[in-house]
Design a protein around this motif. Structure first.
Motif, PDB file in Angstrom:
ATOM      1  N   PHE A 290       0.822  -1.213   0.000  1.00 56.50           N
ATOM      2  CA  PHE A 290       0.000   0.000   0.000  1.00 56.50           C
ATOM      3  C   PHE A 290       0.857   1.265   0.000  1.00 56.50           C
ATOM      4  CE2 PHE A 290      -2.786  -3.281   1.538  1.00 56.50           C
ATOM      5  CZ  PHE A 290      -4.031  -2.957   1.027  1.00 56.50           C
ATOM      6  N   ALA A 291       2.136   1.120  -0.317  1.00 60.23           N
ATOM      7  CA  ALA A 291       3.026   2.275  -0.338  1.00 60.23           C
ATOM      8  C   ALA A 291       2.554   3.291  -1.377  1.00 60.23           C
ATOM      9  CB  ALA A 291       4.456   1.829  -0.652  1.00 60.23           C
ATOM     10  N   GLY A 292       2.429   4.543  -0.961  1.00 64.39           N
ATOM     11  CA  GLY A 292       1.989   5.600  -1.850  1.00 64.39           C
ATOM     12  C   GLY A 292       0.496   5.662  -2.069  1.00 64.39           C
ATOM     13  N   LEU A 293      -0.276   4.776  -1.417  1.00 62.21           N
ATOM     14  CA  LEU A 293      -1.729   4.744  -1.584  1.00 62.21           C
ATOM     15  C   LEU A 293      -2.415   5.372  -0.377  1.00 62.21           C
ATOM     16  CD1 LEU A 293      -2.231   1.136  -3.025  1.00 62.21           C
ATOM     17  CD2 LEU A 293      -2.058   3.297  -4.285  1.00 62.21           C
ATOM     18  N   ARG A 294      -3.630   5.851  -0.594  1.00 62.46           N
ATOM     19  CA  ARG A 294      -4.415   6.442   0.474  1.00 62.46           C
ATOM     20  C   ARG A 294      -5.069   5.321   1.292  1.00 62.46           C
ATOM     21  NH1 ARG A 294      -6.934  11.451   1.054  1.00 62.46           N
ATOM     22  NH2 ARG A 294      -6.275  11.990  -1.055  1.00 62.46           N
ATOM     23  N   VAL A 295      -4.683   5.190   2.539  1.00 66.77           N
ATOM     24  CA  VAL A 295      -5.248   4.175   3.434  1.00 66.77           C
ATOM     25  C   VAL A 295      -5.891   4.898   4.612  1.00 66.77           C
ATOM     26  CG1 VAL A 295      -4.795   2.168   4.878  1.00 66.77           C
ATOM     27  CG2 VAL A 295      -3.497   2.492   2.761  1.00 66.77           C
ATOM     28  N   ALA A 302     -15.646   0.993   2.766  1.00 61.85           N
ATOM     29  CA  ALA A 302     -16.081   0.703   1.399  1.00 61.85           C
ATOM     30  C   ALA A 302     -15.980  -0.785   1.097  1.00 61.85           C
ATOM     31  CB  ALA A 302     -15.237   1.506   0.402  1.00 61.85           C
ATOM     32  N   LYS A 303     -14.888  -1.404   1.531  1.00 67.42           N
ATOM     33  CA  LYS A 303     -14.726  -2.838   1.295  1.00 67.42           C
ATOM     34  C   LYS A 303     -15.767  -3.629   2.066  1.00 67.42           C
ATOM     35  CE  LYS A 303     -12.346  -6.029  -0.834  1.00 67.42           C
ATOM     36  NZ  LYS A 303     -12.374  -6.106  -2.319  1.00 67.42           N
ATOM     37  N   ALA A 304     -16.091  -3.177   3.267  1.00 65.36           N
ATOM     38  CA  ALA A 304     -17.123  -3.857   4.059  1.00 65.36           C
ATOM     39  C   ALA A 304     -18.485  -3.763   3.380  1.00 65.36           C
ATOM     40  CB  ALA A 304     -17.174  -3.253   5.459  1.00 65.36           C
ATOM     41  N   LEU A 305     -18.817  -2.589   2.823  1.00 71.17           N
ATOM     42  CA  LEU A 305     -20.098  -2.442   2.124  1.00 71.17           C
ATOM     43  C   LEU A 305     -20.144  -3.328   0.882  1.00 71.17           C
ATOM     44  CD1 LEU A 305     -22.827  -1.113   1.768  1.00 71.17           C
ATOM     45  CD2 LEU A 305     -21.691   0.806   0.634  1.00 71.17           C
ATOM     46  N   LEU A 306     -19.041  -3.420   0.150  1.00 66.57           N
ATOM     47  CA  LEU A 306     -19.007  -4.284  -1.031  1.00 66.57           C
ATOM     48  C   LEU A 306     -19.212  -5.745  -0.642  1.00 66.57           C
ATOM     49  CD1 LEU A 306     -16.034  -2.609  -2.933  1.00 66.57           C
ATOM     50  CD2 LEU A 306     -18.449  -2.540  -3.575  1.00 66.57           C
ATOM     51  N   LEU A 360      -8.711  -0.780  -4.864  1.00 66.69           N
ATOM     52  CA  LEU A 360      -9.762   0.088  -4.349  1.00 66.69           C
ATOM     53  C   LEU A 360      -9.152   1.334  -3.711  1.00 66.69           C
ATOM     54  CD1 LEU A 360     -12.833   0.283  -4.024  1.00 66.69           C
ATOM     55  CD2 LEU A 360     -12.597  -0.838  -1.794  1.00 66.69           C
ATOM     56  N   ALA A 361      -8.022   1.154  -2.996  1.00 66.81           N
ATOM     57  CA  ALA A 361      -7.337   2.298  -2.384  1.00 66.81           C
ATOM     58  C   ALA A 361      -6.843   3.263  -3.454  1.00 66.81           C
ATOM     59  CB  ALA A 361      -6.180   1.800  -1.525  1.00 66.81           C
ATOM     60  N   GLU A 362      -6.311   2.735  -4.537  1.00 66.78           N
ATOM     61  CA  GLU A 362      -5.823   3.584  -5.623  1.00 66.78           C
ATOM     62  C   GLU A 362      -6.974   4.363  -6.268  1.00 66.78           C
ATOM     63  OE1 GLU A 362      -3.218   3.187  -9.763  1.00 66.78           O
ATOM     64  OE2 GLU A 362      -3.848   1.395  -8.657  1.00 66.78           O
ATOM     65  N   SER A 363      -8.096   3.684  -6.506  1.00 65.78           N
ATOM     66  CA  SER A 363      -9.251   4.338  -7.123  1.00 65.78           C
ATOM     67  C   SER A 363      -9.817   5.422  -6.216  1.00 65.78           C
ATOM     68  CB  SER A 363     -10.332   3.305  -7.448  1.00 65.78           C
ATOM     69  OG  SER A 363      -9.868   2.362  -8.386  1.00 65.78           O
TER      70      SER A 363
END
Length: 470
Positions: A290-295, A302-306, A360-363
């Motif tokens: 997840f380096a460089g990604l928004r976490v 969002a992942k839980a809702l999906l 998903l984090a990138e999007s």
């Protein structure tokens, strides 16, 4: 002096940059008259009801005129810029002659009967460009023959006998005896205006006398009192600011009114311990993948809702009023409500159900960055299926969100706070938040809505469920 032909000037019209948009506001011009432009060059930025969009010119040439200043709202299909594509560099002063509308041919006059006759004789009608075939205004004068003379004589005779002008051919002749007709003539009464009271609609003497009786006096009414309109409060610019309702804010208002008064909303709430989710967020921030990604917590929400939608797919649907059908979606375009200087917009992540957590984090990162820059495209805000609105970033516990039009559910996430919570039989400080799920009760009943909300809460309380549920 160099001149230009009308054919050398191309008019670039305001396009429909969204689905069914009717107007757009010109935010900024990037060119001015006299500038040379090339095919694909951005010439202006416009704001529609959905987004700010840059418009490229589709041909090479020299800008001759900008038809509208910045800040003007222009209808789709209206020309906004004129470009000379001939390759010349005529002076700007000649552009006025080019922009003037073509002179419309004058209507044919009596001085040119031969030319008109020639057109008719050749079987062709004169055509005005853009208006179709011109309608001929030529009329033939009726000829007076014996039949006309006889008809006129008959009319005069009836007028002399009846004492009034004849009734039109399509109006039935009043029924009255000769003495009654003479009485009407003497009194100057038009029998066509008399209401008959005799049998079979025959006008009687009494009917004629009633027609000449003086009318009953009109009742005297008190003069109307003029009530002056209530004074309009004066606008004090030092104490008030008026902002035109347009663009994104206008579209949002119309959409929310339509949604609120069309879909019957139901909202359910649940308060959940998200301490383990917050710990997982901190762990993912240190993960190389997840380096460089928004976490952040929104990523796991969002992942839980999906995952909850995957377990309860009927929540991912829409109501088609026209076809009287419920449309089940086999994909999830996950909308994320974003507050921007231009107003609230809801871009969505296309096919979010098929993305891994890093994807998903990138999007999410791209979506937020684009929205903040005001560069979200209309396509990014279309075809959403389910939405998340994170009101917690403003310190709000939760709310009752209104559905995005065309969607069946929206999840509101409240602020995450340390609160006393019973954990393993003891009261401890835990990270707690409140979730609110609004859904369209036409197609989502209480059981389905409750299951989805409960699944989201269960995952956020025990994020390891993502391994088996996602």
């Amino acid at each position: 002096m160099t001149t230009m032909t009308q054919a050398s000037v191309r008019e670039f019209k305001m396009p429909d940059v969204g689905e069914g948009l009717t107007e757009a506001e010109i935010l900024k011009w990037y060119v001015k008259p006299g500038d040379t432009v090339t095919d694909g060059q951005v010439v202006c930025e416009v704001e529609t009801a959905k987004a700010a969009v840059e418009l490229p010119i589709p041909y090479d040439g020299v800008v001759r005129d900008l038809h509208f200043p910045e800040g003007t709202t222009v209808d789709v299909g209206t020309s906004i810029i004129a470009v000379d594509v001939s390759g010349g560099t005529a002076a700007t002063g000649t552009a006025a002659a080019v922009e003037a509308p073509a002179e419309v041919p004058a209507a044919p006059t009596a001085a040119a009967p031969a030319e008109e006759k020639k057109s008719v004789g050749s079987g062709r009608q004169p055509v005005l460009v853009g208006y179709g075939v011109a309608t001929s205004s030529t009329k033939r004068r009726p000829r007076k023959g014996p039949e006309v003379a006889v008809a006129q004589a008959s009319t005069a005779l009836r007028t002399e006998l009846n004492g009034h002008a004849p009734v039109a051919a399509d109006t039935p002749r009043p029924l009255a005896k000769p003495p009654v007709r003479k009485l009407a003539k003497d009194l100057g009464v038009d029998l066509t205006t008399v209401t008959p009271s005799g049998p079979d609609g025959v006008i009687t003497r009494e009917d004629v006398h009633a027609a000449v009786a003086p009318p009953a006096p009109e009742p005297v009414t008190a003069p109307a009192v003029s009530v002056p309109p209530a004074p309009v409060p004066a606008y004090d610019a030092a104490r008030e600011t008026r902002i035109p309702i347009k663009g994104v804010r206008k579209a949002t208002a119309q959409a929310m009114i339509g949604s609120a008064f069309t879909a019957p909303h139901v909202t359910e709430f649940v308060t959940v311990d998200v301490t383990r989710t917050m710990k997982l967020v901190e762990e993912l921030k240190q993960d190389k993948e997840f380096a460089g990604l928004r976490v952040n917590p929104l990523l796991l929400i969002a992942k839980a809702l999906l995952a909850a939608i995957r377990r309860n797919p009927d929540i991912n649907a829409s109501w088609d009023e026209t076809a009287q059908e419920i449309v089940l979606k086999h994909y999830v375009n996950l909308g994320i409500a974003a507050a921007t200087p231009r107003g609230l917009i809801v871009p969505n992540i296309k096919d979010a159900h098929a993305k891994t957590l890093p994807q998903l984090a990138e999007s999410l990162g791209e979506l937020v960055s684009t929205a903040r820059e005001g560069k979200t495209s209309p396509a990014a805000m279309q075809a959403g299926t389910v939405t998340i609105t994170n009101v917690g970033v403003f310190g709000v516990d939760t709310g009752t969100p209104i559905l995005n039009p065309g969607e069946s559910a929206i999840l509101a996430v409240g602020s995450i706070k340390l609160q006393p919570w019973v954990h393993k039989g003891k009261v401890k400080p835990r990270q707690v938040t409140t979730l609110a799920l609004s859904f369209d009760h036409r197609l989502v009943d209480g059981e389905l809505g409750s299951k989805v909300l409960a699944d989201v809460a269960a995952i956020l309380e025990q994020p390891k469920r993502l391994i088996t549920w996602a």
